[in-house]
Design an enzyme around this catalytic site. Sequence first.
Site, PDB file in Angstrom:
ATOM      1  N   ASP A   1     -13.805   0.689  15.925  1.00 17.83           N
ATOM      2  CA  ASP A   1     -12.535   0.317  16.537  1.00 17.83           C
ATOM      3  C   ASP A   1     -11.431   1.358  16.366  1.00 17.83           C
ATOM      4  OD1 ASP A   1     -12.467  -0.084  13.826  1.00 17.83           O
ATOM      5  OD2 ASP A   1     -11.304  -1.933  13.905  1.00 17.83           O
ATOM      6  N   GLU A   2     -11.778   2.546  15.885  1.00 18.88           N
ATOM      7  CA  GLU A   2     -10.786   3.598  15.701  1.00 18.88           C
ATOM      8  C   GLU A   2     -11.306   4.913  16.269  1.00 18.88           C
ATOM      9  OE1 GLU A   2      -8.876   3.914  11.803  1.00 18.88           O
ATOM     10  OE2 GLU A   2      -9.917   2.086  11.210  1.00 18.88           O
TER      11      GLU A   2
ATOM     12  N   ASP B   1      -6.139   2.793  17.207  1.00 17.59           N
ATOM     13  CA  ASP B   1      -6.726   1.711  16.420  1.00 17.59           C
ATOM     14  C   ASP B   1      -6.643   0.418  17.228  1.00 17.59           C
ATOM     15  OD1 ASP B   1      -7.609  -0.044  14.519  1.00 17.59           O
ATOM     16  OD2 ASP B   1      -5.995   0.305  13.086  1.00 17.59           O
TER      17      ASP B   1
END
Length: 410
Positions: A105-106, A9
């Site tokens: 974003d992960e 993350d």
Amino acid sequence: MKREILHIDCNKFYASVECCLHPELKDKPVAVGGSEKSRHGIILTKNEIASKYGLVVGEPLWKARQKCPNLIIVPPHFDTYMEFSKRVHKIFEDYTDLIEPFGLDECWLDVSGDWFKTGEQIAQEIRRRVKEEIGITVSIGVSFNKIFAKLGSDYKKPDAVTVISKENFRDIVWGLPCSDLLMIGRATTKKLNHYGIYTIGDVANADDRFMKSIFGKNGEMLLSFARGEDNSPVRHMDLSREIKSVGNSTTTPRDLVNNDDVKVVFTVLAESVARRLRQSGYKGTTLSISVRSNNLESFTRQCKLKTPTNVSNELIKSAMELFTVNYKWERPIRSIGLSVTDFDFDEVVQYDISGSAQKREKLERLENAVDKLKDRYGNYCVQKGTALFDTKLSHFNPFEDHTIHPVSLL
């Protein structure tokens, strides 16, 4: 073979990118916020310094300024965030090709079977490389399944690695609030709490028959997640995700106060959704609408369509029927959404005396022709008459704008 799954993350991703590109912001409270002029003035993300003031994602910017008068608000630059995301993914590719994005974003990585390094060693190496080569930080969870790996990346932030193993997961995971578990949202949390289930451990130890009776198949899934029994694989980086729904929503430039206002906005949304369906070769059988009033209370409703469709006129008609039955105008409306699900790939066309199938085919050909005009001359070259009743309400382009908001899927 021992499974070693990482969930990575990027910490405060949008804000971190802005601070990386503008070092003068690093020691100041920074938030990336939407446009207040177009009534999207909320916090999209904030840096660690701003978090100390109690700012939360989704909070109106005017409220955030009251908490933090010296807050620096930066407009979003989604193309830049996409580029940073690609650079981070390039680092992941040095370790595995089993890379499954979970939003911009992960990401999950499966690093099982590495002969030379453990999952924790790989996680630490990735954490260091992203920091040194990209200039932002990540938090990484290491576990034997995807669910606990994600919990691990949330457990310590920022710039940290957390290992959740078969030996320690009861100690780490089961004491966490049930709302921390993937797929448990606000409504499910409230329902679980009503039955005295407050932690992930409470979910894990709940009676199977009880959970199934209350939540159906989702109850079985939650039990599996909480008990560490999830065995879902991490997808290969080259496999595209199955599209489960096509939809658009918008916060309107002013409050909607009557059905005519709503129809204008639904017209724009339906045209975008229908165009995207046609682009993908899909026809849907279920239509859903979402409505949020100006006091931020919201609801969703759905209905089955008479026949699989990707025609905007049919979506508009069904959306308005669904809306008028379910909304009594106790308050003005701030935002609405429309989506289509349950795609039919084996449609058998039913011809009848009324000629409805033939009419739909004509409408499809007409809308395909309009698609080509819009592709060539722009989104506003052809518009439905309804959209011209109030050009302030209708002058937005969800067909193009939807790509900047990544959607996380299980």
